[in-house]
Design an enzyme around this catalytic site. Sequence first.
Site, mmCIF file in Angstrom:
data_model
loop_
_atom_site.group_PDB
_atom_site.id
_atom_site.type_symbol
_atom_site.label_atom_id
_atom_site.label_comp_id
_atom_site.label_asym_id
_atom_site.label_seq_id
_atom_site.Cartn_x
_atom_site.Cartn_y
_atom_site.Cartn_z
ATOM 1 C CE LYS A 1 -4.077 1.898 2.206
ATOM 2 N NZ LYS A 1 -3.590 3.235 2.534
ATOM 3 C CB CYS B 1 2.055 38.008 27.187
ATOM 4 S SG CYS B 1 0.583 37.190 27.817
HETATM 5 S S1 IVH Z 1 -6.640 -0.328 -4.444
HETATM 6 C C1 IVH Z 1 -10.973 -0.236 -4.889
HETATM 7 N N1 IVH Z 1 -4.040 -0.714 -4.243
HETATM 8 O O1 IVH Z 1 -4.852 3.445 -0.659
HETATM 9 C C2 IVH Z 1 -9.516 -0.233 -4.808
HETATM 10 N N2 IVH Z 1 -4.953 1.253 -3.293
HETATM 11 O O2 IVH Z 1 -7.998 3.654 0.739
HETATM 12 C C3 IVH Z 1 -8.976 0.916 -4.090
HETATM 13 N N3 IVH Z 1 -3.315 2.749 -2.283
HETATM 14 O O3 IVH Z 1 -7.137 5.577 -2.161
HETATM 15 C C4 IVH Z 1 -7.577 1.129 -4.180
HETATM 16 N N4 IVH Z 1 -1.543 1.517 -2.716
HETATM 17 O O4 IVH Z 1 -4.774 5.736 -2.975
HETATM 18 C C5 IVH Z 1 -5.076 0.104 -3.948
HETATM 19 N N5 IVH Z 1 -1.766 -1.159 -4.174
HETATM 20 C C6 IVH Z 1 -2.792 -0.350 -3.888
HETATM 21 C C7 IVH Z 1 -2.611 0.863 -3.205
HETATM 22 C C8 IVH Z 1 -3.735 1.641 -2.918
HETATM 23 C C9 IVH Z 1 -1.967 2.651 -2.174
HETATM 24 C C10 IVH Z 1 -4.123 3.865 -1.753
HETATM 25 C C11 IVH Z 1 -5.127 4.400 -2.737
HETATM 26 C C12 IVH Z 1 -6.460 4.373 -2.045
HETATM 27 C C13 IVH Z 1 -6.080 4.090 -0.622
HETATM 28 C C14 IVH Z 1 -7.038 3.101 0.003
#
Ligand code: IVH
Length: 673
Positions: free
Chosen positions: A116, A414
Amino acid sequence: MSGNIEKKIEELREVIREHDYKYYVLTDPVISDEDYDRLMKELEKLEEEHPEFITPDSPTQRVGKDLTKDFNQITHKVPMLSLANTYNEEELLDFDRKVKSGLPEGEKVEYVVEPKIDGASVSLNYVNGYLKTAATRGDGTVGEEITVNVRTIKSVPLKLKKPKSIKYQLNDFEARGEIFMKVKDFLQLNKEREDKGEKLFANPRNSSAGTLKIQDPKIVAKRPLNVFLYMLVSTEEEFNTQLENLEILKALNFNVNPEHKLCKNIDEAMEACRELEKKRDLLEYEIDGAVIKVNSMRQQKILGSIAKSPRWAVAFKFKAKQAFTTINQITWQVGRTGAVTPVAELDPVFLSGSTISRATLHNYDEIKRKDIRAGDRVVIEKGGDVIPKVVAVILEERKPGARPAIPPANCPVCDTPLYKPEDEVAYYCDNAVCPAQIKGRLEHFASRGAMDIEGLGEALIDLFVEKDLLHTYTDIYDLKDKYNELTAIDRLGAKSVKNLLKAIEESKKQPFEKVLFALGIRYVGAGAARKLAGHFLSIDVLMNASDDDILKVHEIGPSISGSVREFFSNEKNINIILKLKEHGLNFTAEKKAAVNSFFTDKTFVLTGSLSNFSREEAGEKIIALGGKVTSSVSKKTDYVLAGESAGSKLDKANALGVTILSEEEFLNHLNEK
Ligand code: IVH
């Protein structure tokens, strides 16, 4: 002849695109920087001689010249969902159970686990092989168009080359992913900012998100932004699996994170999450968790989504990063409301992207509860928010003689004696002209979400207050008459003074809701200010509103109404408002134009769960378009918007013959507005 030149130009572009891909995506360049520059120069020269052949997808055209005034809004064709979070293995098993119970009995489920990425999400729309638009996520339904900024990112292809192996048309699709900065690039950027005396970014994520909102693409182009794509969406075609999705993106030369893994079941997925967490510090970019996605698109479709998150994916959040350090001293800081908060002055320590030397201790109760003392060795943590906090004291290492901290009797700035309201934990300095409060109020007034006066930040405000140039908000608008005094200040050149005065003039265009927020009325945050401004439409009406009038505003409670009334009962505040009015700030708002829409004057009841918004959000949209929302179904109800698992309200609507709207129909009406 000219046909030849055109061909040559296009060939050269192709060569450069290929080198960009090798350098920025594969990070495996095959030519030297000098050779690359030579190719670029050659292309620039040819295009200069033959401007008729310049096309927007040329590598020379990444950086536009024009400034962005306002970022346009873009409605996502397919909503950009966010993910539900899990924090431990039990919750992950629970996710797996729910997935299985949503699918036909006995179906096996494969998962793809991905890092993530901790950045800013983006959706890139390609039409017929060319990048058309790039948008932020926004509220998931509507985002901001940031195409000119995203074009400057070298790992984003402006033109695609579809290999034969891809059997999909891909005439119109979105590639979704995350824009981020590598930690080393972020540190370098912050170092350069420090050298120039500019404000530092708190972490790579803020730095990326902030950069995407810069109005000048030339500045954006200098920032080391990067992107990982992880999702392909199209309303025209259906794909088979998430893994295939990633492979297509890769084959199209997008930057796809290599750390993804196909897992046969939830146990393997859990193991993959653990592996990623172990690897976390070795990666060049920050990740704050893993994402677990059901691999099969057929299964994803069956599972669908609830509220704003899909049922087929979940985030597994890693524990916040921690570090050990020592509290050198506990100091007390005075905020704009006069609240005096304790701050731990720390031995500087590096933690996820930045060096931390201070951490908030929130309030005296918190110090007592955690028994935090100066000299203590402590564990600090940077959570989801950027302000680091002290999580625990290592009592075994406490030095003999370490004394409990006590709040000062007098204001550290102050010297006014402090007081503590009985029902609050904070101590207050009630001297409204305390320099710390003045600075805090001015900083808030000028900040991004308020009057948005670029350049008028903490450092300049401190300087101006010390030089007696600023006391109240109105002084900001009198600065234009002090040009000579301003340019006489060592640090300020004529150019920066001019820019500052321009930004101050510009701020007069901020809408009423921002002005109301800028006034810094206690408890009136950005959301409350928007609601009050939208309801009362003018400061004069708000000023004369009774408690009851204010409490009628949706979601405004007694602490806000009390504070608003107190603010307007103070003559000094009224005088400031009068002067700001003279300066031309907006103290009225127009009632949102009563567009005649499907929603106008219709009464709606919302029931069940929607997949694109929460019910509250859907309600706000209906109200914004002139409709009403009530909670129970009656003969007077025009429509019932029924989401998934709608219950008795839906039955009643059916019994009364009230028209039922599906979420899809609702979305269609929203789009036709
Ligand atoms: S999938 C429906 N994959 O994490 C699928 N998100 O709340 C939604 N993010 O807004 C996203 N890495 O900006 C997905 N490998 C990844 C990700 C990822 C970062 C962020 C993305 C999303 C938030 C999840």
